[in-house]
Design a protein around this motif. Sequence first.
Motif, mmCIF file in Angstrom:
data_model
loop_
_atom_site.group_PDB
_atom_site.id
_atom_site.type_symbol
_atom_site.label_atom_id
_atom_site.label_comp_id
_atom_site.label_asym_id
_atom_site.label_seq_id
_atom_site.Cartn_x
_atom_site.Cartn_y
_atom_site.Cartn_z
ATOM 1 N N VAL A 53 0.830 -1.202 0.000
ATOM 2 C CA VAL A 53 0.000 0.000 0.000
ATOM 3 C C VAL A 53 0.866 1.254 0.000
ATOM 4 O O VAL A 53 1.820 1.362 0.767
ATOM 5 N N ILE A 54 0.518 2.175 -0.889
ATOM 6 C CA ILE A 54 1.109 3.518 -0.883
ATOM 7 C C ILE A 54 0.101 4.439 -0.211
ATOM 8 O O ILE A 54 -1.021 4.606 -0.700
ATOM 9 N N THR A 55 0.478 5.013 0.927
ATOM 10 C CA THR A 55 -0.480 5.792 1.709
ATOM 11 C C THR A 55 0.218 6.858 2.551
ATOM 12 O O THR A 55 1.345 6.640 3.011
ATOM 13 N N PRO A 56 -0.448 7.991 2.781
ATOM 14 C CA PRO A 56 0.092 8.991 3.710
ATOM 15 C C PRO A 56 -0.223 8.676 5.173
ATOM 16 O O PRO A 56 0.244 9.378 6.064
ATOM 17 N N ASN A 57 -1.019 7.617 5.422
ATOM 18 C CA ASN A 57 -1.396 7.247 6.785
ATOM 19 C C ASN A 57 -1.243 5.748 6.995
ATOM 20 O O ASN A 57 -2.228 5.016 7.098
ATOM 21 N N PRO A 58 0.000 5.254 7.060
ATOM 22 C CA PRO A 58 0.211 3.819 7.266
ATOM 23 C C PRO A 58 -0.230 3.368 8.656
ATOM 24 O O PRO A 58 -0.245 4.154 9.604
ATOM 25 N N LEU A 59 -0.567 2.085 8.763
ATOM 26 C CA LEU A 59 -1.015 1.521 10.037
ATOM 27 C C LEU A 59 0.152 1.218 10.973
ATOM 28 O O LEU A 59 -0.002 1.258 12.192
ATOM 29 N N HIS A 60 1.286 0.854 10.410
ATOM 30 C CA HIS A 60 2.468 0.488 11.203
ATOM 31 C C HIS A 60 2.137 -0.598 12.224
ATOM 32 O O HIS A 60 2.502 -0.517 13.389
ATOM 33 N N ASP A 61 1.406 -1.619 11.761
ATOM 34 C CA ASP A 61 1.005 -2.718 12.634
ATOM 35 C C ASP A 61 1.899 -3.925 12.331
ATOM 36 O O ASP A 61 1.758 -4.570 11.281
ATOM 37 N N ALA A 62 2.825 -4.224 13.247
ATOM 38 C CA ALA A 62 3.795 -5.303 13.030
ATOM 39 C C ALA A 62 3.126 -6.668 12.938
ATOM 40 O O ALA A 62 3.726 -7.625 12.430
ATOM 41 N N ARG A 63 1.889 -6.775 13.422
ATOM 42 C CA ARG A 63 1.197 -8.062 13.372
ATOM 43 C C ARG A 63 0.750 -8.420 11.956
ATOM 44 O O ARG A 63 0.464 -9.585 11.665
ATOM 45 N N LEU A 64 0.682 -7.432 11.076
ATOM 46 C CA LEU A 64 0.217 -7.663 9.706
ATOM 47 C C LEU A 64 1.411 -8.075 8.843
ATOM 48 O O LEU A 64 2.021 -7.259 8.134
ATOM 49 N N ILE A 65 1.741 -9.344 8.900
ATOM 50 C CA ILE A 65 2.970 -9.816 8.256
ATOM 51 C C ILE A 65 2.864 -9.846 6.730
ATOM 52 O O ILE A 65 3.873 -9.933 6.042
ATOM 53 N N PRO A 115 11.142 8.534 -3.223
ATOM 54 C CA PRO A 115 12.143 7.486 -3.469
ATOM 55 C C PRO A 115 11.604 6.069 -3.338
ATOM 56 O O PRO A 115 11.930 5.194 -4.158
ATOM 57 N N ASP A 116 10.765 5.818 -2.327
ATOM 58 C CA ASP A 116 10.233 4.461 -2.133
ATOM 59 C C ASP A 116 9.239 4.086 -3.232
ATOM 60 O O ASP A 116 9.158 2.909 -3.638
ATOM 61 N N VAL A 117 8.468 5.068 -3.687
ATOM 62 C CA VAL A 117 7.544 4.808 -4.799
ATOM 63 C C VAL A 117 8.340 4.543 -6.067
ATOM 64 O O VAL A 117 8.037 3.616 -6.833
ATOM 65 N N GLN A 118 9.376 5.329 -6.309
ATOM 66 C CA GLN A 118 10.224 5.123 -7.481
ATOM 67 C C GLN A 118 10.890 3.746 -7.450
ATOM 68 O O GLN A 118 10.989 3.073 -8.478
#
Length: 519
Positions: A53-65, A115-118
């Motif tokens: 996912v490309i998003t300005p509001n990531p979940l940053h949930d480590a459980r979502l492997i 950079p990450d999108v590129q």
Amino acid sequence: MVSLTVFLFIALSTNYAFCARILGVFMTPSYSHQVVYQPIWKELSLRGHQVTVITPNPLHDARLINLTEIDVSSSGQIFKNKNEESLLVEISMLKEVKRLSEIYEQVARHQLSHPDVQALLKDKNQTFDLLLVEYLHQSMYALKDIYNCPMVGITSLGLTAYGSEMIGNPKNPAFDPDMASKVSVHESFQDRFFGVFYDLITRYSTKYVLLNKLDKIIAEYIDHDIRPLSEICQEFSLVITNSNLAIRKAKPAVPNLIEISGIHIQKPKALPKDLKSYLDNSTEGVIYFSLGSNMKSSLIPPKTLNNLMQVFSELPYNILWKFEKDELPNKPENVEIRKWLPQQDVLGHPNVKLFITQGGLQSIDEAIFKKVPMLLIPIFGDQYFNAHNMVRKGAALSLDYHKLTKETFKTAILELMSNPKYQNRIDDLSEIASDQIVPALDKAVWWIEYVLRHNGAEHLRYAERSVPLYQFYMFDVLAVLIVGVLAILYIISATTKIAFGLFKTSQNFFENTVKKKSE
């Protein structure tokens, strides 16, 4: 025991075999938009799909492997700057469309150059089975050509005029105003005339101005043969929109337009102790005041701010105000300010009797599900449309921010707090909104997986979606009919004139003959 083991093995094998590689692109750097999309990409990940996912509001949930998030939150500063400099300035609808188009261009340029999108776009080994894309930012539709996969659009709002055109969804501009309009229904000939005019202008400016600009931006940042966006726009397998009959009127829809509502509504959580105590002790009732995540109360000019506070000081109710600064000079005793509040849980408290809001669709959703009448003060975008719609439905009153006075503000609050008809109506709308055959998240994910199961689900798409507007609305047929009728009328008129002329001639001849005989 053996049969149960076999069943579980088959179930797990089937689920594993169905796992897909999904790319989600949700560009709008506004949390109120992203809360609609976040549950979807989270649930797809939990179901075993490999989701990027490309998003300005990531979940940053480590459980979502199974989830990889590309954080483009830096684009939020563009949105913040553009909004804060102009939100409280009164401008025309056309200028507002231009302003939003400029934001789309700047956000697209920023996020595509990230950079990450590129790195993702230049990775030749990346493949995806499905593209989920926000149905507002056309620039990212280009990724469909890179990965050659089906495309599903998701929007946290309703459909724009051009958004309807892309999937061939019927939209009569005379009776179904665009969501950027200031009204939700046209009630006069003048309204319908300008509604049609505005519809044509926004379609033209999107298709022939904005998309051409975005095509050039895409060419700068994507090293791939990309077709014109106006062509890719026609290829959505499915569009999921945030709407239901509690917040819109009934109208026709094509099969690949799927409505969900309340997807971001969460299960009730316990309030912080101090906040719970404050609300519990406010037995006379609480008015909750928040202008959302884009418009901040701290940006309100001092004169207007003082007018609001003077009205609040004269009310017998407590005011809970989302105010983004530590202090509010001259704050009345009955006003409590907080920089952030758990809005859904606040609205769910029984002592909260009124919600003063700017009229964003997610806030309206929350008020409906929590059964709280609204005083709407729209600022920009679809908020005027939403406010007009809620007033028509009898669940709210609306005030023009640019004409706001102490008298109108106080009168509206007292009317909403004392007249039970608004509470009764919001109760009715809540019953409509919440009466769903399946939860919104399950519905959205089922349809996304449906597209995967059916290789793009071409059978859902309206075949005539790409016909020109003049054919779609049968202007050519009507023109021929009008010309035909006029031709028939002309022939009848000409024939009548000739017949009348012959009659006059014969009459004159007869009269002359009789006259000569009498002589």
